[in-house]
Design an enzyme around this catalytic site. Sequence first.
Site, PDB file in Angstrom:
ATOM      1  N   CYS A 123       0.861  -1.195   0.000  1.00  8.65           N
ATOM      2  CA  CYS A 123       0.000   0.000   0.000  1.00  8.65           C
ATOM      3  C   CYS A 123       0.892   1.239   0.000  1.00  8.65           C
ATOM      4  O   CYS A 123       1.699   1.433   0.908  1.00  8.65           O
ATOM      5  CB  CYS A 123      -0.873  -0.078   1.263  1.00  8.65           C
ATOM      6  SG  CYS A 123      -1.960   1.316   1.472  1.00  8.65           S
ATOM      7  N   CYS A 130      -2.821  14.746   3.841  1.00 10.04           N
ATOM      8  CA  CYS A 130      -3.904  14.733   2.846  1.00 10.04           C
ATOM      9  C   CYS A 130      -4.775  15.964   3.056  1.00 10.04           C
ATOM     10  O   CYS A 130      -5.085  16.312   4.196  1.00 10.04           O
ATOM     11  CB  CYS A 130      -4.746  13.471   3.005  1.00 10.04           C
ATOM     12  SG  CYS A 130      -6.053  13.323   1.755  1.00 10.04           S
ATOM     13  N   CYS A 137     -10.692   9.486   8.866  1.00  8.77           N
ATOM     14  CA  CYS A 137      -9.349   9.094   8.410  1.00  8.77           C
ATOM     15  C   CYS A 137      -8.246   9.823   9.184  1.00  8.77           C
ATOM     16  O   CYS A 137      -8.263  11.050   9.302  1.00  8.77           O
ATOM     17  CB  CYS A 137      -9.229   9.391   6.921  1.00  8.77           C
ATOM     18  SG  CYS A 137      -7.603   9.005   6.250  1.00  8.77           S
ATOM     19  N   CYS A 359      -5.957   0.496   7.437  1.00 10.31           N
ATOM     20  CA  CYS A 359      -6.537   1.475   6.535  1.00 10.31           C
ATOM     21  C   CYS A 359      -6.951   2.738   7.276  1.00 10.31           C
ATOM     22  O   CYS A 359      -7.670   2.663   8.260  1.00 10.31           O
ATOM     23  CB  CYS A 359      -7.812   0.888   5.962  1.00 10.31           C
ATOM     24  SG  CYS A 359      -7.703   0.565   4.264  1.00 10.31           S
TER      25      CYS A 359
HETATM   26  N1  SAH Z   1      -7.619   9.158  -0.719  1.00 11.69           N
HETATM   27  C1  SAH Z   1      -7.818   7.838  -1.223  1.00 11.69           C
HETATM   28  C2  SAH Z   1      -6.808   6.814  -0.739  1.00 11.69           C
HETATM   29  C3  SAH Z   1      -6.486   6.825   0.738  1.00 11.69           C
HETATM   30  S1  SAH Z   1      -7.719   6.193   1.806  1.00 11.69           S
HETATM   31  C4  SAH Z   1      -9.239   7.394  -0.943  1.00 11.69           C
HETATM   32  O1  SAH Z   1      -9.963   8.116  -0.282  1.00 11.69           O
HETATM   33  O2  SAH Z   1      -9.646   6.349  -1.434  1.00 11.69           O
HETATM   34  C5  SAH Z   1      -7.677   4.472   1.518  1.00 11.69           C
HETATM   35  C6  SAH Z   1      -8.894   3.728   2.065  1.00 11.69           C
HETATM   36  O3  SAH Z   1      -8.860   3.692   3.495  1.00 11.69           O
HETATM   37  C7  SAH Z   1     -10.165   4.389   1.682  1.00 11.69           C
HETATM   38  O4  SAH Z   1     -11.165   3.524   1.269  1.00 11.69           O
HETATM   39  C8  SAH Z   1     -10.551   5.034   2.969  1.00 11.69           C
HETATM   40  O5  SAH Z   1     -11.863   5.339   2.948  1.00 11.69           O
HETATM   41  C9  SAH Z   1     -10.144   3.969   3.976  1.00 11.69           C
HETATM   42  N2  SAH Z   1     -10.106   4.458   5.348  1.00 11.69           N
HETATM   43  C10 SAH Z   1      -9.793   5.698   5.746  1.00 11.69           C
HETATM   44  N3  SAH Z   1      -9.907   5.823   7.082  1.00 11.69           N
HETATM   45  C11 SAH Z   1     -10.301   4.627   7.560  1.00 11.69           C
HETATM   46  C12 SAH Z   1     -10.586   4.116   8.872  1.00 11.69           C
HETATM   47  N4  SAH Z   1     -10.474   4.883   9.959  1.00 11.69           N
HETATM   48  N5  SAH Z   1     -10.976   2.834   8.990  1.00 11.69           N
HETATM   49  C13 SAH Z   1     -11.077   2.048   7.899  1.00 11.69           C
HETATM   50  N6  SAH Z   1     -10.821   2.465   6.640  1.00 11.69           N
HETATM   51  C14 SAH Z   1     -10.429   3.752   6.464  1.00 11.69           C
END
Ligand code: SAH
Length: 368
Positions: A123, A130, A137, A359
Amino acid sequence: MENQSSLDINPQPENTNTDKTVLKGLTLDELKNYFSQSGEPRFRGEQVFNWMYNHLVTDFFDMANLPKVLRTKLKDNCEIMTLEFVESEVSSLNGTKKYIFETKDKNKIESVIIPEEGRTTLCLSTQVGCPLDCKFCATGLMGYKINLTAGEIYDQYVLAAKDYGKENITNIVFMGMGEPLLNYNATVKALEIFAQELTTGISKKKITVSTAGIAPKIRDLADKNLNVKLALSLHSCFEDIRSKIMPINDKYPLRQNIDAVKYYARKTRTRITFEYIMLKDINDRDDDIEALWKICKEFPCKINVIPFNSLQHMNPAGLSAELEPTSPERIEEFVQQLRDKNITVMIRTTQGEDIAAACGQLAIKYTQ
Ligand code: SAH
């Protein structure tokens, strides 16, 4: 000799030399052009491409089929590595391995290796921090610092592959820190390099770009014919709820993003993945099942349901502090109802939460 003694007394660390041309991140065509412009045959570009991206060589002197004088010239004038290894940590729960790397301008970034049955995914991050401020997130909570270059994106692979074994990495996801489509040019260049199968050996079908939904850039990416897979972080099918948890939805509403991913699916003949974090009482109601079904029945796609990883370790404020995970029982029920409607749904198992590598948990604990 005089020069040498002044160098000895006051050595210049290599990474402060900003005059050097950074070769990592240049595509095959760009490398060929670079060599022909510096008076060398174009095929040297292909050789260097192969050494850097396929053989993961980090020193020009190891490029065995280049003349010695050229190796010296490259060493004097060019850079090959854009990142340095800082540290790594392995989860005792499931072997997830988190790396911390440092850019030349001293920013720390994270990459994660996720071993699962039948595959091992790397990953990658595309930005330091960001700008999107998604409420669930951790990276969003830390704010945005800077875009990574294509070289910095690729070097995460180089360093992880050198450590973990290139042959052991089967999938690559652009799902680490940052929004890849807000760093569009560098992301596309890195993808162009990855997608040349003579580099990683990983097929395009196993490379996924994940986006929070930058609709016009999704269309642009489709037109690039890179044919990598696309994941849209959906998280709610209702515009008002989605805007609350993902403020970017005000700028690029879901409707625009759904049209864009449909275009992407058609143009690239790939199946779209929708990522869906389960948030208690926010997106786990019966209405949400119905709305998901309406979207999914329209075109080839699948849903990745993701248990919410808590952000409590970041002491968040506002809505972020209120978010709670849906219970495992409700997740099961939710998923079963979708499957009963013939929708393909996977439940992503949480990986690496003990080392904050799951994630959405990537956020640098270091202060600059
Ligand atoms: N900006 C991009 C890639 C980074 S986030 C995007 O939004 O897709 C990558 C993945 O992690 C995304 O699906 C995001 O929604 C998920 N994610 C973010 N925070 C999370 C959390 N606290 N728990 C589980 N998944 C999360």
